[in-house]
Design a protein around this motif. Structure first.
Motif, PDB file in Angstrom:
ATOM      1  N   MET A  70       0.802  -1.200   0.000  1.00 30.94           N
ATOM      2  CA  MET A  70       0.000   0.000   0.000  1.00 30.94           C
ATOM      3  C   MET A  70       0.846   1.267   0.000  1.00 30.94           C
ATOM      4  N   CYS A  71       1.867   1.327   0.816  1.00 32.56           N
ATOM      5  CA  CYS A  71       2.619   2.565   0.979  1.00 32.56           C
ATOM      6  C   CYS A  71       3.474   2.923  -0.233  1.00 32.56           C
ATOM      7  N   ARG A  72       3.622   2.010  -1.158  1.00 29.43           N
ATOM      8  CA  ARG A  72       4.382   2.356  -2.354  1.00 29.43           C
ATOM      9  C   ARG A  72       3.714   3.493  -3.111  1.00 29.43           C
ATOM     10  N   ASN A  73       2.426   3.698  -2.868  1.00 30.21           N
ATOM     11  CA  ASN A  73       1.695   4.755  -3.559  1.00 30.21           C
ATOM     12  C   ASN A  73       1.897   6.122  -2.922  1.00 30.21           C
ATOM     13  N   ILE A  74       2.545   6.184  -1.775  1.00 33.95           N
ATOM     14  CA  ILE A  74       2.809   7.476  -1.157  1.00 33.95           C
ATOM     15  C   ILE A  74       4.089   8.031  -1.777  1.00 33.95           C
ATOM     16  N   LYS A  75       3.955   9.121  -2.463  1.00 33.66           N
ATOM     17  CA  LYS A  75       5.072   9.732  -3.170  1.00 33.66           C
ATOM     18  C   LYS A  75       5.574  10.963  -2.425  1.00 33.66           C
ATOM     19  N   THR A  76       6.840  11.278  -2.630  1.00 34.20           N
ATOM     20  CA  THR A  76       7.382  12.524  -2.104  1.00 34.20           C
ATOM     21  C   THR A  76       6.635  13.677  -2.771  1.00 34.20           C
ATOM     22  N   LEU A  77       6.209  14.639  -1.972  1.00 32.31           N
ATOM     23  CA  LEU A  77       5.393  15.733  -2.494  1.00 32.31           C
ATOM     24  C   LEU A  77       6.083  17.088  -2.428  1.00 32.31           C
ATOM     25  N   PHE A  78       7.219  17.158  -1.759  1.00 29.92           N
ATOM     26  CA  PHE A  78       7.879  18.448  -1.556  1.00 29.92           C
ATOM     27  C   PHE A  78       8.858  18.767  -2.673  1.00 29.92           C
ATOM     28  N   ASN A  79       8.894  20.031  -3.050  1.00 28.18           N
ATOM     29  CA  ASN A  79       9.869  20.604  -3.964  1.00 28.18           C
ATOM     30  C   ASN A  79       9.751  20.062  -5.386  1.00 28.18           C
ATOM     31  N   PHE A  80       8.536  20.082  -5.913  1.00 26.88           N
ATOM     32  CA  PHE A  80       8.307  19.690  -7.296  1.00 26.88           C
ATOM     33  C   PHE A  80       7.758  20.868  -8.070  1.00 26.88           C
ATOM     34  N   GLU A  81       7.994  20.840  -9.353  1.00 24.64           N
ATOM     35  CA  GLU A  81       7.428  21.820 -10.261  1.00 24.64           C
ATOM     36  C   GLU A  81       6.598  21.053 -11.260  1.00 24.64           C
ATOM     37  N   PRO A  82       5.322  21.286 -11.399  1.00 25.57           N
ATOM     38  CA  PRO A  82       4.515  22.232 -10.637  1.00 25.57           C
ATOM     39  C   PRO A  82       4.313  21.747  -9.199  1.00 25.57           C
ATOM     40  N   PRO A  83       3.940  22.675  -8.318  1.00 23.66           N
ATOM     41  CA  PRO A  83       3.778  22.330  -6.901  1.00 23.66           C
ATOM     42  C   PRO A  83       2.700  21.279  -6.672  1.00 23.66           C
ATOM     43  N   VAL A  84       2.764  20.677  -5.509  1.00 24.27           N
ATOM     44  CA  VAL A  84       1.806  19.649  -5.120  1.00 24.27           C
ATOM     45  C   VAL A  84       0.380  20.196  -5.135  1.00 24.27           C
ATOM     46  N   THR A  85      -0.566  19.331  -5.482  1.00 20.42           N
ATOM     47  CA  THR A  85      -1.972  19.720  -5.494  1.00 20.42           C
ATOM     48  C   THR A  85      -2.677  19.147  -4.261  1.00 20.42           C
ATOM     49  N   ASP A  86      -3.841  19.684  -3.951  1.00 23.76           N
ATOM     50  CA  ASP A  86      -4.633  19.156  -2.836  1.00 23.76           C
ATOM     51  C   ASP A  86      -5.015  17.697  -3.079  1.00 23.76           C
ATOM     52  N   ASP A  87      -5.272  17.332  -4.330  1.00 22.77           N
ATOM     53  CA  ASP A  87      -5.620  15.945  -4.648  1.00 22.77           C
ATOM     54  C   ASP A  87      -4.459  15.000  -4.349  1.00 22.77           C
ATOM     55  N   GLU A  88      -3.247  15.420  -4.649  1.00 19.20           N
ATOM     56  CA  GLU A  88      -2.075  14.584  -4.368  1.00 19.20           C
ATOM     57  C   GLU A  88      -1.856  14.434  -2.865  1.00 19.20           C
ATOM     58  N   ILE A  89      -2.062  15.505  -2.131  1.00 21.48           N
ATOM     59  CA  ILE A  89      -1.925  15.441  -0.671  1.00 21.48           C
ATOM     60  C   ILE A  89      -2.982  14.509  -0.092  1.00 21.48           C
ATOM     61  N   ARG A  90      -4.196  14.620  -0.570  1.00 18.49           N
ATOM     62  CA  ARG A  90      -5.281  13.757  -0.065  1.00 18.49           C
ATOM     63  C   ARG A  90      -5.015  12.292  -0.418  1.00 18.49           C
ATOM     64  N   ALA A  91      -4.532  12.026  -1.628  1.00 17.87           N
ATOM     65  CA  ALA A  91      -4.241  10.644  -2.029  1.00 17.87           C
ATOM     66  C   ALA A  91      -3.165  10.029  -1.132  1.00 17.87           C
ATOM     67  N   ALA A  92      -2.121  10.795  -0.829  1.00 13.02           N
ATOM     68  CA  ALA A  92      -1.073  10.289   0.058  1.00 13.02           C
ATOM     69  C   ALA A  92      -1.624  10.062   1.463  1.00 13.02           C
ATOM     70  N   SER A  93      -2.477  10.956   1.918  1.00 12.90           N
ATOM     71  CA  SER A  93      -3.089  10.820   3.245  1.00 12.90           C
ATOM     72  C   SER A  93      -3.981   9.586   3.307  1.00 12.90           C
ATOM     73  N   LEU A  94      -4.736   9.342   2.260  1.00 11.42           N
ATOM     74  CA  LEU A  94      -5.593   8.166   2.192  1.00 11.42           C
ATOM     75  C   LEU A  94      -4.753   6.890   2.252  1.00 11.42           C
ATOM     76  N   GLN A  95      -3.660   6.851   1.511  1.00 10.80           N
ATOM     77  CA  GLN A  95      -2.789   5.674   1.538  1.00 10.80           C
ATOM     78  C   GLN A  95      -2.202   5.455   2.927  1.00 10.80           C
ATOM     79  N   PHE A  96      -1.826   6.535   3.590  1.00 16.30           N
ATOM     80  CA  PHE A  96      -1.280   6.425   4.944  1.00 16.30           C
ATOM     81  C   PHE A  96      -2.313   5.843   5.903  1.00 16.30           C
TER      82      PHE A  96
END
Length: 89
Positions: free
Chosen positions: A1-27
């Protein structure tokens, strides 16, 4: 399951709310052991996802770095290459 949690900091374009929620859901899925909670646990499960998403968003917005932003496409290509090598033959 946790393989789906990706690093979200320091990317261009910046992280989206959907990406943050997806990582939170996986956690929450990993910690709880539920892929989909029962009706009895659904409210607690979704509240935990919302709380972790909010804390994660706050963390990501407060972090600082001098490193140049990483390119999402390049990072994804490297991940695909690693996966292809790992699962080859």
């Amino acid at each position: 399951m946790c393989r789906n949690i990706k690093t979200l900091f320091n990317f261009e374009p910046p992280v989206t709310d959907d990406e943050i929620r997806a990582a939170s859901l996986q956690f929450v899925r990993k910690v709880s052991g539920f892929n989909k909670p029962s009706k009895a646990n659904e409210a607690a499960f979704l509240a935990a996802v919302d709380e972790i998403a909010a804390v994660s968003r706050k963390l990501l917005m407060s972090l600082e770095t001098n490193a140049p932003p990483k390119n999402r496409a390049e990072d994804a290509a490297r991940a695909r290459a690693r996966a292809a090598q790992r699962f080859a033959g």
